[in-house]
Scaffold this motif. Structure first.
Motif, PDB file in Angstrom:
ATOM      1  N   VAL A 167       0.921  -1.131  -0.013  1.00  0.00           N
ATOM      2  CA  VAL A 167       0.016   0.047  -0.064  1.00  0.00           C
ATOM      3  C   VAL A 167       1.067   1.138   0.069  1.00  0.00           C
ATOM      4  O   VAL A 167       1.773   1.390   0.772  1.00  0.00           O
ATOM      5  N   ARG A 168       0.707   2.262  -0.871  1.00  0.00           N
ATOM      6  CA  ARG A 168       1.579   3.481  -0.766  1.00  0.00           C
ATOM      7  C   ARG A 168       0.780   4.432  -1.082  1.00  0.00           C
ATOM      8  O   ARG A 168      -0.417   4.579  -1.902  1.00  0.00           O
ATOM      9  N   GLN A 169       1.119   5.691  -0.373  1.00  0.00           N
ATOM     10  CA  GLN A 169       0.246   6.948  -0.473  1.00  0.00           C
ATOM     11  C   GLN A 169       1.218   8.078  -0.634  1.00  0.00           C
ATOM     12  O   GLN A 169       2.200   8.231  -0.274  1.00  0.00           O
ATOM     13  N   VAL A 170       0.724   8.747  -1.635  1.00  0.00           N
ATOM     14  CA  VAL A 170       1.656  10.016  -2.156  1.00  0.00           C
ATOM     15  C   VAL A 170       0.779  11.138  -1.887  1.00  0.00           C
ATOM     16  O   VAL A 170      -0.157  11.463  -2.380  1.00  0.00           O
ATOM     17  N   ASN A 171       1.513  12.167  -1.595  1.00  0.00           N
ATOM     18  CA  ASN A 171       0.821  13.562  -1.118  1.00  0.00           C
ATOM     19  C   ASN A 171       1.754  14.550  -1.884  1.00  0.00           C
ATOM     20  O   ASN A 171       2.857  14.721  -1.377  1.00  0.00           O
ATOM     21  N   TYR A 172       1.257  15.289  -2.906  1.00  0.00           N
ATOM     22  CA  TYR A 172       2.021  16.199  -3.456  1.00  0.00           C
ATOM     23  C   TYR A 172       1.507  17.501  -3.609  1.00  0.00           C
ATOM     24  O   TYR A 172       0.409  17.850  -3.875  1.00  0.00           O
ATOM     25  N   THR A 173       2.486  18.477  -3.122  1.00  0.00           N
ATOM     26  CA  THR A 173       1.906  19.996  -3.105  1.00  0.00           C
ATOM     27  C   THR A 173       2.976  20.774  -3.532  1.00  0.00           C
ATOM     28  O   THR A 173       4.381  20.758  -3.350  1.00  0.00           O
TER      29      THR A 173
ATOM     30  N   VAL B 280       0.681  29.498  -9.274  1.00  0.00           N
ATOM     31  CA  VAL B 280       0.159  27.999  -9.026  1.00  0.00           C
ATOM     32  C   VAL B 280       0.223  27.356  -7.814  1.00  0.00           C
ATOM     33  O   VAL B 280       0.947  27.533  -6.848  1.00  0.00           O
ATOM     34  N   GLU B 281      -1.217  26.897  -7.525  1.00  0.00           N
ATOM     35  CA  GLU B 281      -1.371  26.528  -6.241  1.00  0.00           C
ATOM     36  C   GLU B 281      -2.231  25.079  -6.479  1.00  0.00           C
ATOM     37  O   GLU B 281      -3.363  25.198  -6.668  1.00  0.00           O
ATOM     38  N   GLN B 282      -1.468  23.893  -6.346  1.00  0.00           N
ATOM     39  CA  GLN B 282      -2.215  22.793  -6.424  1.00  0.00           C
ATOM     40  C   GLN B 282      -1.576  21.712  -5.552  1.00  0.00           C
ATOM     41  O   GLN B 282      -0.529  21.754  -5.140  1.00  0.00           O
ATOM     42  N   ASP B 283      -2.592  20.745  -5.244  1.00  0.00           N
ATOM     43  CA  ASP B 283      -1.960  19.679  -4.431  1.00  0.00           C
ATOM     44  C   ASP B 283      -2.968  18.269  -5.018  1.00  0.00           C
ATOM     45  O   ASP B 283      -3.912  18.273  -5.458  1.00  0.00           O
ATOM     46  N   ASP B 284      -2.139  17.054  -4.743  1.00  0.00           N
ATOM     47  CA  ASP B 284      -2.694  15.877  -5.074  1.00  0.00           C
ATOM     48  C   ASP B 284      -2.494  14.956  -4.026  1.00  0.00           C
ATOM     49  O   ASP B 284      -1.457  14.827  -3.619  1.00  0.00           O
TER      50      ASP B 284
ATOM     51  N   ARG C 274       1.608   3.946 -10.634  1.00  0.00           N
ATOM     52  CA  ARG C 274       2.416   5.114 -10.750  1.00  0.00           C
ATOM     53  C   ARG C 274       1.754   6.449 -10.855  1.00  0.00           C
ATOM     54  O   ARG C 274       0.937   6.533 -11.852  1.00  0.00           O
ATOM     55  N   GLU C 275       2.171   7.355 -10.082  1.00  0.00           N
ATOM     56  CA  GLU C 275       1.679   8.875 -10.305  1.00  0.00           C
ATOM     57  C   GLU C 275       2.495   9.641 -11.626  1.00  0.00           C
ATOM     58  O   GLU C 275       3.572   9.133 -11.676  1.00  0.00           O
ATOM     59  N   PRO C 276       1.773  10.594 -11.752  1.00  0.00           N
ATOM     60  CA  PRO C 276       2.425  11.589 -12.796  1.00  0.00           C
ATOM     61  C   PRO C 276       3.536  12.052 -12.327  1.00  0.00           C
ATOM     62  O   PRO C 276       3.760  12.280 -11.149  1.00  0.00           O
TER      63      PRO C 276
END
Length: 823
Positions: A510-516, A527-531, A561-563
């Motif tokens: 199990v893998r979790q990715v938080n990208y800001t 640019v203000e994004q998060d995923d 796989r994330e972008p």
């Protein structure tokens, strides 16, 4: 298929089909060192619960009378090595037993990488590169060139000499989809997901072993493996003190100088190792020089149950850029070494002399491995990577407001100027990896592991000089875009051996990715994004082993796989691409005999939402990658090797990959420009293709190498051959936009002599690369444009799609000569 590839295929198939028959009148076998592969003398081999036993001879061989029982257990014991047992079923015996022992002190170091490596019984495709094999090839070229002869690989070098910016593809997949770890700790850049080997010059001199997995493989740390994984282990304990000097010179003014020292084991517990390296090369491409330096240091406390080890290594590089490649027009004119860098795409007559990439990266690792009882091992590693540097570039008559520079009040309006800019990246990458392993020989291998990392990156740019500076100030920042990425994962993996030598494999991650990411991009747009993404990556498999060393296996895996960063930065939440998914089926059969081995592996890689470039423009006007719903790779890999002759002086090894790599449906978009070179998105050309080849995915890759050793002369002669089939530069399968098939041959002469004096050994190597002066390019890129022009009747006509191809030519016949002294 050319003549060489036919010969390679025939040889591999011959090795596969051949094999001696064995009569089993007594019980025999060989014992080797797991790490060095040397045969071990004096190993006590005993039938459990009996008085029957022998010791291995000087060749590591042993022989015992065949027991009457249909099932019995053998024990293998040698001082300084971990004792192992092996259950034997008489009805399955069809040849000598092959056994490997692990040094008791080294065993804990093996635990460090075992959590992310496949074992012998894991049902997946992998190869293992030993320290000896690394050392034979380590003449100063980057790591991808040391892996050139591995199955399904294609390597490339921007500068054309194997030094500087280099890359490797596995089964046609690019470096951003290949997971790389060092001591189980991820190396891939958290945002771009690539690995920049130029930041690790001469790292091979500090590597003990490499495992290359193909396909999804086992659960690993960091970004998911979409084509393969490369797992490196740094140097393990050397019980004896040592010093080593290695010097290489070669074509293109290539030089490598390396110093290595080690204390050996001090006071039964402590050891320290260090290395310094310097590499320079002018490159094959004009001005594509590389100025590289690196160091490595480690210190550890070793006992039979505890290992605490600190590892630090660093690399610094300055490279003149060659990443634009050579245009097709220049190649056709015979200008194979032409470099456009420094001219701002031909606008500057005299190239700027400092169009360079400047970067340094330092890695810190603190590793603790602990044996808990007879079967449990605990492994923890903390790491911190610090990176920083810039790319310097000359721009001709650039638009100053792009850089936040405006005319001074009361002066003539000047909106364009020549300038020099630096694009900076500063980052910190830190975290923890850990695992607990239960290992019971011949019964169960259980691993429970996890990891957490944080990446903090700052992207910013500055103008360091402008002919007309306007209202700018020194060290003004014209874009500043920070990013934070958290990556957490946990997995459990088990390999259970049934009584009849069947192995059941299961692996769930199990893998979790938080990208800001926030701040300003280069266009000064906020640019203000998060995923936030959560992935479930399951793997199951089955294998069957005979005691003789044969193995049949099959596995099914899912990877997600994330972008990458650019996929996020150049999109809005509405146009953001989806993550990619890979469904991977592997099945194969592996034979290991005394003097030969062979393997066949069939793979199916089914992609969902694979990200590819199509030329499409999104809602912010950026040319980004988009998801294609379905694409796949189907192939077979044949690998074989054998030794021929008395004392095995001749060794032949080969591999062949035959594959079909397709996109089921693909739409290409070609931008249209008016006579003023203004893009008109509404007039873009769109063409839909079906069942086309995936870019950079040759249907045939073959490798063949033959080594002949002359024992009395301590000389080994090796001929290495590589064939790579046609590669397409994009997904249209257009012959006009492709790389021609090529064959390369390298010849290596190596003299290796051991001594018993202060000088313990000498190794002299002379290697001729590209022996037959093949003119080839293993990499390139293409783009197309459509133009409007005045038709003279008050309207406009179109030129249609015009393709522009760029290639990365590799050096012709060249040499490397090395001298190594061991003390």
């Amino acid at each position: 298929m050319n003549k060489l590839s036919k010969v390679g295929l025939a040889l591999v198939l011959s090795i596969w089909m051949a094999g001696p028959a064995f009569a089993q009148e007594s019980l025999t076998g060989t014992v080797r060192d797991q790490d060095t592969r040397e045969r071990l003398t004096g190993v006590a081999v005993k039938i459990a619960n009996s008085y029957t036993g022998v010791s291995t001879d000087e060749n590591g061989r042993w022989e015992l009378p065949m027991p009457d029982e249909d099932e019995f257990t053998l024990e293998f014991q040698l001082l300084g090595y971990t004792t192992i047992t092996r259950t034997v079923y008489k009805n399955e015996l069809d040849g000598p037993l092959l056994v490997s022992l692990t040094s008791a002190l080294r065993e804990l170091e093996e635990v460090i990488v075992q959590a992310t490596r496949a074992s012998e019984n894991t049902p997946t495709a992998f190869t293992f590169v030993t320290e000896k094999e690394i050392d034979e090839q380590n003449l100063g070229q980057d790591m991808p060139f040391l892996l050139n002869m591995e199955p399904s690989t294609v390597i490339t070098s921007d500068a054309g000499a194997g030094v500087g910016y280099t890359g490797i593809r596995i089964r046609g997949t690019d470096p951003t989809r290949i997971n790389v770890t060092i001591n189980g700790i991820p190396v891939n850049d958290a945002e771009s997901q690539g690995v920049f080997w130029v930041n690790l010059p001469d790292f091979a001199s500090s590597v003990e072993s490499i495992q290359v997995q193909r396909g999804v493989g086992t659960s690993t740390n960091g970004s998911g493996a979409f084509g393969g994984s490369v797992n490196l282990q740094t140097s393990t304990l050397n019980p004896e003190s040592y010093a080593r000097l290695d010097n290489t010179i070669g074509s293109f003014n290539t030089r490598k100088h390396t110093v290595r020292v080690g204390t050996g084991l001090m006071q039964d517990h402590w050891s320290f190792d260090a290395r310094l390296s310097k590499i320079n090369s002018d490159g094959y491409i004009d001005r594509a020089f590389s100025d590289l330096s690196s160091w490595y240091a480690s210190g550890g406390y070793h006992s039979e149950k505890t290992l605490v080890k600190a590892v630090a290594f660093s690399g610094s590089e300055q490279t003149y850029q060659a990443w634009y490649g050579v245009s097709e027009a220049q190649l056709n004119d015979g200008n194979r070494t032409f470099n456009e860098a420094g001219t701002d795409f031909g606008q500057r007559t005299e190239p700027y002399d400092n169009e360079t990439d400047n970067y340094s990266q330092t890695y810190f690792q603190l590793i603790w491995a602990q044996e808990l009882g007879d079967h449990w091992h605990l492994n923890n590693a903390f790491h911190w990577t610090i990176g920083g540097g810039f790319f310097e570039q000359y721009k001709v008559n650039d638009f100053l407001p792009t850089y936040g520079i405006y005319p001074l009040s009361g002066t003539d309006t000047v909106t364009n100027s020549d300038l020099i800019r630096r694009l900076w990246l500063d980052n910190d990458y830190y975290g923890w990896t850990g695992s607990a392993q239960y290992l019971k020989e011949g019964q169960l291998e259980l691993t429970i592991g996890g990891a957490f990392y944080r990446y903090e990156g700052r992207h910013f740019g500055e103008v360091i000089w402008a002919r007309y500076a306007g209202d700018s100030e020194i060290r003004d920042i014209y874009y500043d875009n920070d990013a934070v990425k958290d990556d957490a994962s946990a997995y459990v993996r088990g390999l259970y051996t049934l009584r009849n030598n069947w192995n059941i494999f299961a692996d769930l991650q199990v893998r979790q990715v938080n990208y800001t990411f926030l701040g300003f991009n280069r266009q000064l747009e906020n640019v203000e994004q998060d995923d936030q993404l959560t992935f479930l990556n399951p793997k199951v498999g089955l294998s069957y082993n005979t005691l003789r060393g044969h193995k049949a296996y099959a596995s099914y895996s899912i990877g997600n796989r994330e972008p990458s960063r650019q996929d996020y930065v150049d999109t809005t939440p509405e146009s953001r691409p989806l993550p990619e998914t890979l469904r991977n089926l592997e099945a194969g059969y592996h034979i290991k005999e005394r003097n030969w081995s062979a393997q066949a592996n069939v793979y199916w890689m089914d992609y969902v939402n694979q990200l590819v470039l199509t030329g499409a423009i999104n809602d912010v006007g950026a040319n980004v990658r988009v998801n294609v719903p379905r694409s796949y790779r189907l192939g077979i890999e044949l690998v074989g090797g054998g030794q021929i002759g008395r004392r095995n002086p001749l060794r032949i090894e080969g591999n062949v990959t035959l594959s079909r790599n397709k996109i089921r449906e693909y739409t290409e978009f070609v931008p249209t420009f008016d006579p003023n070179y203004t893009r008109i998105d509404s007039l873009a050309l769109a063409t839909t293709y079906t069942d086309t080849d995936l870019a950079f995915s040759p249907s045939l890759i073959a490798g063949l190498q033959a080594s002949y050793t002359v024992p009395k002369l301590d000389l080994t002669v090796t001929l290495l051959n590589k064939y790579v089939g046609r590669q397409y530069l994009d997904n249209t399968q257009s012959l006009e936009k492709s790389l021609d098939p090529f064959t390369t041959s390298d010849l290596r002469l190596q003299y290796d002599k051991s001594f018993s004096s202060v000088l313990k050994g000498l190794t002299a190597t002379f290697q001729i690369n590209n022996l037959f002066n093949a003119l080839y390019s293993p990499n390139g890129y293409t783009f197309s444009e459509n133009y409007l022009f005045d038709n003279g009747a008050g309207g406009f006509d179109q030129t249609g799609a015009t393709a522009y191809n760029y290639f990365f030519p590799q050096g012709g016949t060249n040499f490397l000569a090395s001298l190594g002294l061991r003390f």
